[in-house]
Write a protein that holds these residues in place. Structure first.
Motif, PDB file in Angstrom:
ATOM      1  N   MET A   1       0.840  -1.180   0.000  1.00 27.31           N
ATOM      2  CA  MET A   1       0.000   0.000   0.000  1.00 27.31           C
ATOM      3  C   MET A   1       0.883   1.241   0.000  1.00 27.31           C
ATOM      4  O   MET A   1       1.838   1.334   0.763  1.00 27.31           O
ATOM      5  CB  MET A   1      -0.898  -0.008   1.230  1.00 27.31           C
ATOM      6  N   ILE A   2       0.570   2.187  -0.824  1.00 31.78           N
ATOM      7  CA  ILE A   2       1.317   3.438  -0.878  1.00 31.78           C
ATOM      8  C   ILE A   2       0.595   4.466  -0.014  1.00 31.78           C
ATOM      9  O   ILE A   2      -0.588   4.723  -0.201  1.00 31.78           O
ATOM     10  CB  ILE A   2       1.441   3.948  -2.327  1.00 31.78           C
ATOM     11  N   ILE A   3       1.334   5.011   0.939  1.00 29.30           N
ATOM     12  CA  ILE A   3       0.775   6.029   1.819  1.00 29.30           C
ATOM     13  C   ILE A   3       1.462   7.345   1.499  1.00 29.30           C
ATOM     14  O   ILE A   3       2.686   7.447   1.546  1.00 29.30           O
ATOM     15  CB  ILE A   3       0.975   5.660   3.299  1.00 29.30           C
ATOM     16  N   LYS A   4       0.665   8.333   1.158  1.00 26.07           N
ATOM     17  CA  LYS A   4       1.206   9.633   0.798  1.00 26.07           C
ATOM     18  C   LYS A   4       1.566  10.421   2.052  1.00 26.07           C
ATOM     19  O   LYS A   4       1.035  10.176   3.129  1.00 26.07           O
ATOM     20  CB  LYS A   4       0.206  10.401  -0.051  1.00 26.07           C
ATOM     21  N   TYR A   5       2.474  11.365   1.882  1.00 27.95           N
ATOM     22  CA  TYR A   5       2.867  12.227   2.983  1.00 27.95           C
ATOM     23  C   TYR A   5       3.164  13.610   2.462  1.00 27.95           C
ATOM     24  O   TYR A   5       3.380  13.814   1.270  1.00 27.95           O
ATOM     25  CB  TYR A   5       4.078  11.652   3.719  1.00 27.95           C
ATOM     26  N   ASN A   6       3.188  14.543   3.372  1.00 28.27           N
ATOM     27  CA  ASN A   6       3.527  15.912   3.047  1.00 28.27           C
ATOM     28  C   ASN A   6       5.042  15.995   2.834  1.00 28.27           C
ATOM     29  O   ASN A   6       5.797  15.753   3.776  1.00 28.27           O
ATOM     30  CB  ASN A   6       3.089  16.828   4.201  1.00 28.27           C
ATOM     31  N   PRO A   7       5.509  16.327   1.628  1.00 32.74           N
ATOM     32  CA  PRO A   7       6.949  16.367   1.353  1.00 32.74           C
ATOM     33  C   PRO A   7       7.710  17.336   2.270  1.00 32.74           C
ATOM     34  O   PRO A   7       8.907  17.176   2.484  1.00 32.74           O
ATOM     35  CB  PRO A   7       7.041  16.824  -0.101  1.00 32.74           C
ATOM     36  N   LYS A   8       7.019  18.309   2.817  1.00 32.19           N
ATOM     37  CA  LYS A   8       7.660  19.262   3.722  1.00 32.19           C
ATOM     38  C   LYS A   8       8.145  18.585   5.007  1.00 32.19           C
ATOM     39  O   LYS A   8       8.974  19.134   5.723  1.00 32.19           O
ATOM     40  CB  LYS A   8       6.699  20.403   4.068  1.00 32.19           C
ATOM     41  N   LEU A   9       7.631  17.401   5.287  1.00 28.25           N
ATOM     42  CA  LEU A   9       8.018  16.684   6.503  1.00 28.25           C
ATOM     43  C   LEU A   9       9.315  15.895   6.343  1.00 28.25           C
ATOM     44  O   LEU A   9       9.879  15.422   7.329  1.00 28.25           O
ATOM     45  CB  LEU A   9       6.902  15.729   6.925  1.00 28.25           C
ATOM     46  N   LYS A  10       9.790  15.752   5.124  1.00 28.31           N
ATOM     47  CA  LYS A  10      10.967  14.913   4.868  1.00 28.31           C
ATOM     48  C   LYS A  10      12.199  15.410   5.632  1.00 28.31           C
ATOM     49  O   LYS A  10      12.908  14.628   6.261  1.00 28.31           O
ATOM     50  CB  LYS A  10      11.247  14.862   3.367  1.00 28.31           C
ATOM     51  N   GLU A  11      12.464  16.696   5.594  1.00 31.91           N
ATOM     52  CA  GLU A  11      13.631  17.243   6.291  1.00 31.91           C
ATOM     53  C   GLU A  11      13.468  17.136   7.805  1.00 31.91           C
ATOM     54  O   GLU A  11      14.419  16.807   8.514  1.00 31.91           O
ATOM     55  CB  GLU A  11      13.883  18.695   5.878  1.00 31.91           C
ATOM     56  N   LEU A  12      12.271  17.403   8.310  1.00 31.46           N
ATOM     57  CA  LEU A  12      12.030  17.274   9.746  1.00 31.46           C
ATOM     58  C   LEU A  12      12.245  15.822  10.185  1.00 31.46           C
ATOM     59  O   LEU A  12      12.846  15.571  11.241  1.00 31.46           O
ATOM     60  CB  LEU A  12      10.613  17.731  10.107  1.00 31.46           C
ATOM     61  N   ALA A  13      11.782  14.866   9.398  1.00 34.70           N
ATOM     62  CA  ALA A  13      11.979  13.454   9.722  1.00 34.70           C
ATOM     63  C   ALA A  13      13.468  13.132   9.787  1.00 34.70           C
ATOM     64  O   ALA A  13      13.922  12.416  10.689  1.00 34.70           O
ATOM     65  CB  ALA A  13      11.285  12.561   8.692  1.00 34.70           C
ATOM     66  N   ARG A  14      14.245  13.681   8.867  1.00 38.27           N
ATOM     67  CA  ARG A  14      15.695  13.466   8.875  1.00 38.27           C
ATOM     68  C   ARG A  14      16.309  14.038  10.155  1.00 38.27           C
ATOM     69  O   ARG A  14      17.152  13.402  10.793  1.00 38.27           O
ATOM     70  CB  ARG A  14      16.333  14.117   7.650  1.00 38.27           C
ATOM     71  N   GLN A  15      15.882  15.216  10.542  1.00 39.36           N
ATOM     72  CA  GLN A  15      16.387  15.831  11.774  1.00 39.36           C
ATOM     73  C   GLN A  15      16.028  14.986  12.993  1.00 39.36           C
ATOM     74  O   GLN A  15      16.856  14.804  13.896  1.00 39.36           O
ATOM     75  CB  GLN A  15      15.828  17.245  11.928  1.00 39.36           C
ATOM     76  N   LEU A  16      14.802  14.465  13.020  1.00 42.93           N
ATOM     77  CA  LEU A  16      14.391  13.619  14.141  1.00 42.93           C
ATOM     78  C   LEU A  16      15.218  12.335  14.212  1.00 42.93           C
ATOM     79  O   LEU A  16      15.570  11.868  15.294  1.00 42.93           O
ATOM     80  CB  LEU A  16      12.896  13.298  14.044  1.00 42.93           C
ATOM     81  N   ARG A  17      15.535  11.760  13.055  1.00 50.37           N
ATOM     82  CA  ARG A  17      16.378  10.559  13.030  1.00 50.37           C
ATOM     83  C   ARG A  17      17.768  10.859  13.583  1.00 50.37           C
ATOM     84  O   ARG A  17      18.372  10.042  14.263  1.00 50.37           O
ATOM     85  CB  ARG A  17      16.504   9.995  11.612  1.00 50.37           C
ATOM     86  N   ASN A  18      18.264  12.043  13.271  1.00 49.59           N
ATOM     87  CA  ASN A  18      19.603  12.424  13.732  1.00 49.59           C
ATOM     88  C   ASN A  18      19.629  12.849  15.195  1.00 49.59           C
ATOM     89  O   ASN A  18      20.713  13.012  15.756  1.00 49.59           O
ATOM     90  CB  ASN A  18      20.170  13.543  12.857  1.00 49.59           C
ATOM     91  N   ASN A  19      18.470  13.062  15.797  1.00 47.26           N
ATOM     92  CA  ASN A  19      18.382  13.499  17.192  1.00 47.26           C
ATOM     93  C   ASN A  19      17.453  12.588  17.980  1.00 47.26           C
ATOM     94  O   ASN A  19      16.593  13.054  18.721  1.00 47.26           O
ATOM     95  CB  ASN A  19      17.884  14.955  17.257  1.00 47.26           C
ATOM     96  N   SER A  20      17.635  11.307  17.832  1.00 48.42           N
ATOM     97  CA  SER A  20      16.764  10.319  18.468  1.00 48.42           C
ATOM     98  C   SER A  20      16.900  10.348  19.985  1.00 48.42           C
ATOM     99  O   SER A  20      17.968  10.649  20.528  1.00 48.42           O
ATOM    100  CB  SER A  20      17.113   8.908  17.983  1.00 48.42           C
ATOM    101  N   THR A  21      15.800  10.002  20.656  1.00 49.30           N
ATOM    102  CA  THR A  21      15.833   9.866  22.110  1.00 49.30           C
ATOM    103  C   THR A  21      16.498   8.536  22.469  1.00 49.30           C
ATOM    104  O   THR A  21      16.629   7.648  21.620  1.00 49.30           O
ATOM    105  CB  THR A  21      14.412   9.898  22.704  1.00 49.30           C
ATOM    106  N   LYS A  22      16.871   8.386  23.716  1.00 52.02           N
ATOM    107  CA  LYS A  22      17.497   7.133  24.159  1.00 52.02           C
ATOM    108  C   LYS A  22      16.562   5.946  23.943  1.00 52.02           C
ATOM    109  O   LYS A  22      16.995   4.872  23.530  1.00 52.02           O
ATOM    110  CB  LYS A  22      17.887   7.228  25.634  1.00 52.02           C
ATOM    111  N   SER A  23      15.283   6.149  24.221  1.00 50.46           N
ATOM    112  CA  SER A  23      14.347   5.028  24.047  1.00 50.46           C
ATOM    113  C   SER A  23      14.183   4.678  22.566  1.00 50.46           C
ATOM    114  O   SER A  23      14.059   3.497  22.216  1.00 50.46           O
ATOM    115  CB  SER A  23      12.995   5.338  24.693  1.00 50.46           C
ATOM    116  N   GLU A  24      14.185   5.678  21.678  1.00 47.52           N
ATOM    117  CA  GLU A  24      14.099   5.391  20.245  1.00 47.52           C
ATOM    118  C   GLU A  24      15.324   4.601  19.773  1.00 47.52           C
ATOM    119  O   GLU A  24      15.183   3.635  19.018  1.00 47.52           O
ATOM    120  CB  GLU A  24      13.985   6.697  19.448  1.00 47.52           C
TER     121      GLU A  24
END
Length: 132
Positions: free
Chosen positions: A1-24
């Motif tokens: 299944m293809i789920i669409k997303y807002n392309p503006k979130l791509k950079e924020l997602a990258r930032q979140l991956r680079n600043n993960s919490t200890k539990s993540e």
């Protein structure tokens, strides 16, 4: 299944991956490289207008980790709205606290495993659950 997303979130997602919490980071060590029954999970995945902490497309499963801020009413209400929207897209949500991941990883993994086994028993149909 293809789920669409807002392309503006791509950079924020990258930032979140680079600043993960200890539990993540800790849960990611258990999910990455197809360790959970061979299913492919992704971190900080944009879906629709949201970013989920972990997502497996084949399982249609989002996993959310909640820190102490999620106890605040406004944040909790946003979590409820997010879960309802994801459910309407056919995505099921398992939600765990940071405390659970850091102190009871065995039961966190057991809940994910239970979802996977039920998914497989249902012939690839996501279970109709929302765990909080």
């Amino acid at each position: 299944m293809i789920i669409k997303y807002n392309p503006k979130l791509k950079e924020l997602a990258r930032q979140l991956r680079n600043n993960s919490t200890k539990s993540e980071v800790r849960l990611w060590q258990k999910l990455k490289r197809d360790q959970m029954y061979g299913y492919d999970f992704h971190r900080q995945k944009p879906i629709d207008e949201f970013i989920v902490d972990f997502f497996c497309n084949k399982l249609q499963l989002a996993i959310e980790l909640d820190g102490y801020s999620h106890q605040i009413l406004e944040v909790w209400e946003k979590d409820v709205k997010k879960t309802k929207r994801l459910n309407s897209l056919g995505v099921r949500v398992l939600r765990f606290s940071d405390y659970q991941v850091m102190n009871d990883m065995e039961n966190v993994l057991r809940a994910i495993e239970d979802y996977i086994l039920t998914f497989e028993e249902n012939g690839g149909v996501p279970p109709d659950i929302v765990a909080e």
